[in-house]
Design a protein around this motif. Structure first.
Motif, PDB file in Angstrom:
ATOM      1  N   VAL A 203       0.860  -1.191   0.000  1.00 45.23           N
ATOM      2  CA  VAL A 203       0.000   0.000   0.000  1.00 45.23           C
ATOM      3  C   VAL A 203       0.892   1.236   0.000  1.00 45.23           C
ATOM      4  O   VAL A 203       2.091   1.165   0.305  1.00 45.23           O
ATOM      5  CB  VAL A 203      -0.956   0.019   1.207  1.00 45.23           C
ATOM      6  N   TRP A 204       0.288   2.393  -0.307  1.00 46.10           N
ATOM      7  CA  TRP A 204       1.083   3.593  -0.526  1.00 46.10           C
ATOM      8  C   TRP A 204       0.727   4.753   0.397  1.00 46.10           C
ATOM      9  O   TRP A 204       1.270   5.849   0.234  1.00 46.10           O
ATOM     10  CB  TRP A 204       0.941   4.039  -1.986  1.00 46.10           C
ATOM     11  N   ASN A 205      -0.161   4.533   1.370  1.00 48.48           N
ATOM     12  CA  ASN A 205      -0.474   5.595   2.322  1.00 48.48           C
ATOM     13  C   ASN A 205      -0.985   4.982   3.618  1.00 48.48           C
ATOM     14  O   ASN A 205      -1.342   3.789   3.668  1.00 48.48           O
ATOM     15  CB  ASN A 205      -1.488   6.587   1.742  1.00 48.48           C
ATOM     16  N   ASP A 206      -1.034   5.800   4.667  1.00 49.44           N
ATOM     17  CA  ASP A 206      -1.396   5.279   5.988  1.00 49.44           C
ATOM     18  C   ASP A 206      -2.870   4.889   6.081  1.00 49.44           C
ATOM     19  O   ASP A 206      -3.231   4.021   6.884  1.00 49.44           O
ATOM     20  CB  ASP A 206      -1.029   6.286   7.079  1.00 49.44           C
ATOM     21  N   ILE A 207      -3.732   5.494   5.269  1.00 45.03           N
ATOM     22  CA  ILE A 207      -5.152   5.137   5.293  1.00 45.03           C
ATOM     23  C   ILE A 207      -5.338   3.715   4.770  1.00 45.03           C
ATOM     24  O   ILE A 207      -6.010   2.876   5.393  1.00 45.03           O
ATOM     25  CB  ILE A 207      -5.981   6.133   4.458  1.00 45.03           C
ATOM     26  N   ASP A 208      -4.721   3.419   3.632  1.00 46.96           N
ATOM     27  CA  ASP A 208      -4.807   2.062   3.085  1.00 46.96           C
ATOM     28  C   ASP A 208      -4.102   1.060   3.986  1.00 46.96           C
ATOM     29  O   ASP A 208      -4.516  -0.104   4.071  1.00 46.96           O
ATOM     30  CB  ASP A 208      -4.194   2.015   1.684  1.00 46.96           C
ATOM     31  N   LEU A 209      -3.047   1.514   4.672  1.00 42.98           N
ATOM     32  CA  LEU A 209      -2.349   0.631   5.610  1.00 42.98           C
ATOM     33  C   LEU A 209      -3.268   0.264   6.770  1.00 42.98           C
ATOM     34  O   LEU A 209      -3.294  -0.898   7.212  1.00 42.98           O
ATOM     35  CB  LEU A 209      -1.083   1.317   6.123  1.00 42.98           C
ATOM     36  N   GLU A 262     -10.105   2.883  12.500  1.00 41.10           N
ATOM     37  CA  GLU A 262      -9.746   4.049  13.306  1.00 41.10           C
ATOM     38  C   GLU A 262      -8.780   3.661  14.426  1.00 41.10           C
ATOM     39  O   GLU A 262      -7.846   4.411  14.739  1.00 41.10           O
ATOM     40  CB  GLU A 262     -10.996   4.696  13.894  1.00 41.10           C
ATOM     41  N   ALA A 263      -8.995   2.487  15.011  1.00 38.14           N
ATOM     42  CA  ALA A 263      -8.091   2.015  16.060  1.00 38.14           C
ATOM     43  C   ALA A 263      -6.688   1.787  15.519  1.00 38.14           C
ATOM     44  O   ALA A 263      -5.688   2.093  16.182  1.00 38.14           O
ATOM     45  CB  ALA A 263      -8.638   0.735  16.685  1.00 38.14           C
ATOM     46  N   MET A 264      -6.608   1.269  14.295  1.00 42.16           N
ATOM     47  CA  MET A 264      -5.301   1.050  13.684  1.00 42.16           C
ATOM     48  C   MET A 264      -4.571   2.378  13.479  1.00 42.16           C
ATOM     49  O   MET A 264      -3.372   2.492  13.727  1.00 42.16           O
ATOM     50  CB  MET A 264      -5.446   0.318  12.335  1.00 42.16           C
ATOM     51  N   LYS A 265      -5.281   3.375  12.997  1.00 43.03           N
ATOM     52  CA  LYS A 265      -4.665   4.688  12.791  1.00 43.03           C
ATOM     53  C   LYS A 265      -4.079   5.217  14.092  1.00 43.03           C
ATOM     54  O   LYS A 265      -2.985   5.797  14.119  1.00 43.03           O
ATOM     55  CB  LYS A 265      -5.695   5.674  12.234  1.00 43.03           C
ATOM     56  N   GLU A 266      -4.807   5.018  15.190  1.00 41.55           N
ATOM     57  CA  GLU A 266      -4.316   5.493  16.487  1.00 41.55           C
ATOM     58  C   GLU A 266      -3.122   4.659  16.957  1.00 41.55           C
ATOM     59  O   GLU A 266      -2.152   5.198  17.496  1.00 41.55           O
ATOM     60  CB  GLU A 266      -5.438   5.442  17.511  1.00 41.55           C
ATOM     61  N   ARG A 267      -3.196   3.342  16.744  1.00 44.89           N
ATOM     62  CA  ARG A 267      -2.122   2.462  17.208  1.00 44.89           C
ATOM     63  C   ARG A 267      -0.821   2.700  16.432  1.00 44.89           C
ATOM     64  O   ARG A 267       0.269   2.474  16.961  1.00 44.89           O
ATOM     65  CB  ARG A 267      -2.526   0.989  17.071  1.00 44.89           C
ATOM     66  N   PHE A 268      -0.913   3.158  15.179  1.00 44.26           N
ATOM     67  CA  PHE A 268       0.296   3.450  14.405  1.00 44.26           C
ATOM     68  C   PHE A 268       1.189   4.452  15.147  1.00 44.26           C
ATOM     69  O   PHE A 268       2.408   4.392  15.059  1.00 44.26           O
ATOM     70  CB  PHE A 268      -0.065   4.020  13.029  1.00 44.26           C
ATOM     71  N   GLN A 269       0.561   5.368  15.871  1.00 38.22           N
ATOM     72  CA  GLN A 269       1.330   6.396  16.577  1.00 38.22           C
ATOM     73  C   GLN A 269       2.180   5.803  17.702  1.00 38.22           C
ATOM     74  O   GLN A 269       3.179   6.394  18.111  1.00 38.22           O
ATOM     75  CB  GLN A 269       0.370   7.432  17.201  1.00 38.22           C
ATOM     76  N   ASN A 270       1.777   4.613  18.187  1.00 34.41           N
ATOM     77  CA  ASN A 270       2.449   4.006  19.342  1.00 34.41           C
ATOM     78  C   ASN A 270       3.196   2.727  19.001  1.00 34.41           C
ATOM     79  O   ASN A 270       3.495   1.921  19.881  1.00 34.41           O
ATOM     80  CB  ASN A 270       1.408   3.700  20.434  1.00 34.41           C
ATOM     81  N   MET A 271       3.488   2.538  17.720  1.00 31.94           N
ATOM     82  CA  MET A 271       4.210   1.322  17.321  1.00 31.94           C
ATOM     83  C   MET A 271       5.631   1.339  17.891  1.00 31.94           C
ATOM     84  O   MET A 271       6.211   2.403  18.133  1.00 31.94           O
ATOM     85  CB  MET A 271       4.263   1.197  15.801  1.00 31.94           C
ATOM     86  N   ARG A 272       6.173   0.141  18.061  1.00 31.32           N
ATOM     87  CA  ARG A 272       7.573  -0.005  18.480  1.00 31.32           C
ATOM     88  C   ARG A 272       8.426  -0.108  17.221  1.00 31.32           C
ATOM     89  O   ARG A 272       8.299  -1.057  16.454  1.00 31.32           O
ATOM     90  CB  ARG A 272       7.756  -1.253  19.344  1.00 31.32           C
ATOM     91  N   PHE A 273       9.279   0.876  17.030  1.00 34.46           N
ATOM     92  CA  PHE A 273      10.124   0.918  15.840  1.00 34.46           C
ATOM     93  C   PHE A 273      11.452   0.251  16.132  1.00 34.46           C
ATOM     94  O   PHE A 273      12.036   0.427  17.217  1.00 34.46           O
ATOM     95  CB  PHE A 273      10.317   2.362  15.376  1.00 34.46           C
TER      96      PHE A 273
END
Length: 534
Positions: A203-209, A262-273
């Motif tokens: 995918v090419w953007n965070d929405i599709d991700l 929507e939950a995924m979008k929020e969780r992206f902010q707290n991912m472990r990189f």
């Protein structure tokens, strides 16, 4: 300087025609490896430089292909090795003195070292292409009818250099590199009927991700974690771990698809990189450039990360070279640190069979030279392992130089029926290797200091017993305290003991008690007055 557009059909055909000349010279693997040849080594890491910068000491990774110097043990081989900046003479001398039965001066006379004298943050191949006089010098030094070029990874830059010099590139063509990406790997595994974790297409953007992550969760409601991967990354540095457990109340059949997105979008902010100092803002900015996938995280109490390496000849034959158990680290164990050879006997033959399937698929698509496949293996008990393929490396990788070092140092052979490597004397050989022996206390050690320590404690590789340690990435040592090594033994236990001895000695030599130069030293440090220390 005018550049070629290798993506054009005409230039692609010219590149292919030039590369096909390797097929005429490649009758057998033995002949190709031992022929009268000029080898042009371009150790350029031609990848996204921002991703590369996540690896500490990456500016010295052009040294990773220095194992190629061991090819000079063939008295008919000539070799040109090009780097961005000149390498320390002691590092070159170290490799040449490893050659069994070859006078140092004879090997040195067949080696041409060239440098662009350019430390800027751009791929080495690009630097070479920007220097027409350097190109001319390379061209004049080569016997074109006996030359081929090797590289770390193949891009349009390497293809352009191949065409400009008239030297065939022994690597997969740039338009085939898609099969070495995360999404391309998944497609190859599916086509080859090799098991893999459930996941998404690119995918090419965070929405599709977020949509892809929600879809994956709905297919596998019991998932605890997912891995989000940039489509192009190295050593696991482009990965992030997405934990679903904080929002388990939205797991199917609870909640709606929209709520999960929507939950995924929020969780992206707290991912472990996995990369140091990475964050969602930077990571998400790369998705539009590189693409990304989401994949189920493989859980398991006892879990390993084996790999298989192979080679595709220009005639399309697939050869399995090695298997390894990788040593991983980082926040969630996804960063490549090192490896053990061979992989565990309970699954290494299975790895070989999967590797052959993948290699034959790649060969049909026209790929040549190195490929590697990384897996996750989970212990199911009773000696059974659930093995799933994770990604393909269509380039040289962290396991390339240790295996090639052992192969070239012992002139041995890999036996497909056992998955073991045997020296010329018929002894099985094992090793433990790393790119990342990394300690702050090692900072300040110069290459000559390391040579003193190696000599004093007899840590070097012994060609008589065919055991010991071969060092690499020595240029990283002084500034970053980082070093690579391959410790070879006659058993897995001996290889690990040799490795641990090296670490113990380096720790002792860099302890605070050994840093006071006012006390009497156990070494002599001769100085010459021609501008360098010896």
């Amino acid at each position: 300087m005018q550049t070629l557009n290798i993506s054009s059909l005409e230039q692609t055909d010219k590149f292919r025609d030039l590369q096909l000349t390797l097929r005429d010279r490649w009758k057998t693997t033995e002949i190709f490896d031992n022929s009268d040849a000029d080898i042009l080594v371009i150790p350029s890491l031609s990848i996204d430089q921002r991703e590369l910068k996540k690896i500490e000491g990456c500016e010295h990774y052009e040294e990773r292909l220095l194992f190629s110097l061991i090819r000079l043990q063939n008295p008919r081989t000539r070799l040109i090795y090009i780097t961005s900046m000149p390498m320390h003479p002691s590092v070159i001398d170290y490799y040449l003195q490893l050659l069994p039965g070859i006078p140092f001066s004879h090997a040195r006379n067949r080696l041409l070292l060239l440098s662009t004298y350019d430390s800027s943050q751009k791929p080495l191949t690009q630097k070479i292409l920007e220097r027409p006089r350097l190109l001319k010098r390379i061209h004049q030094a080569l016997r074109l009818d006996k030359s081929f070029m090797v590289c770390y990874n193949s891009t349009e830059l390497e293809a352009e250099l191949s065409l400009k010099l008239g030297v065939p590139l022994y690597a997969a063509a740039p338009d085939l590199q898609i099969w070495g990406t995360k999404s391309g790997s998944r497609q190859i595994f599916i086509e080859s009927e090799v098991p893999l974790p459930d996941g998404s297409e690119r995918v090419w953007n965070d929405i599709d991700l977020a949509e892809a992550a929600a879809d994956l969760w709905e297919r596998q409601p019991t998932l605890k974690r997912m891995v989000v991967k940039l489509n192009e990354g190295i050593s696991g540095e482009g990965n992030a771990l997405l934990d679903l457990r904080p929002v388990k109340n939205l797991a199917p059949p609870d909640g709606s698809h929209a709520e999960r997105v929507e939950a995924m979008k929020e969780r992206f902010q707290n991912m472990r990189f996995q990369a140091k100092q990475e964050n969602w803002e930077n990571f998400s900015g790369r998705i539009g450039e590189l693409g990304a996938i989401v994949e189920a995280f493989v859980e398991g109490e006892i879990k390993r990360s084996p790999s298989v390496q192979g080679r595709i000849t220009p005639s399309g034959e697939v050869e399995i070279l090695s298997t390894h158990d990788q040593i991983l680290g980082g926040p969630d164990g996804q960063i490549y640190l090192g490896c053990r050879f061979p992989a565990d006997e309970t699954y290494r033959l299975q790895l070989q069979q999967m590797g052959l399937k993948v290699g034959r698929n790649l060969a049909k698509k026209g790929a040549v030279e190195r490929f590697g496949v990384d897996f996750i293996a989970v212990d199911k008990g009773d000696g059974q392992w659930d093995i799933q393929a994770i990604e393909i490396n269509l380039r040289k990788g962290g396991t390339t130089h240790p295996f090639m070092t052992m192969k070239l140092m012992t002139n041995g052979r890999y036996e497909l029926s056992t998955g073991l490597f045997y020296s010329q004397q018929g002894r099985p050989k094992y090793y433990m290797a790393t790119d990342n022996l990394h300690k702050e206390r090692y900072q300040g050690l110069l290459p000559n200091d390391l040579m003193d320590i190696i000599a004093h404690h007899r840590l070097h590789f012994d060609t008589g017993t065919e055991t010991g340690t071969v060092f690499h990435l020595m240029g990283c040592l002084s500034q970053f305290g980082k070093l690579g090594l391959t410790s070879i033994g006659d058993s897995p236990q001996q290889a690990e003991e040799i490795y641990n001895k090296v670490v113990k000695v380096l720790d002792e030599e860099t302890s605070s008690s050994n840093k006071d130069f006012s006390s009497e030293s156990e070494y002599n440090f001769p100085i010459t007055w021609d501008g360098c220390s010896c």
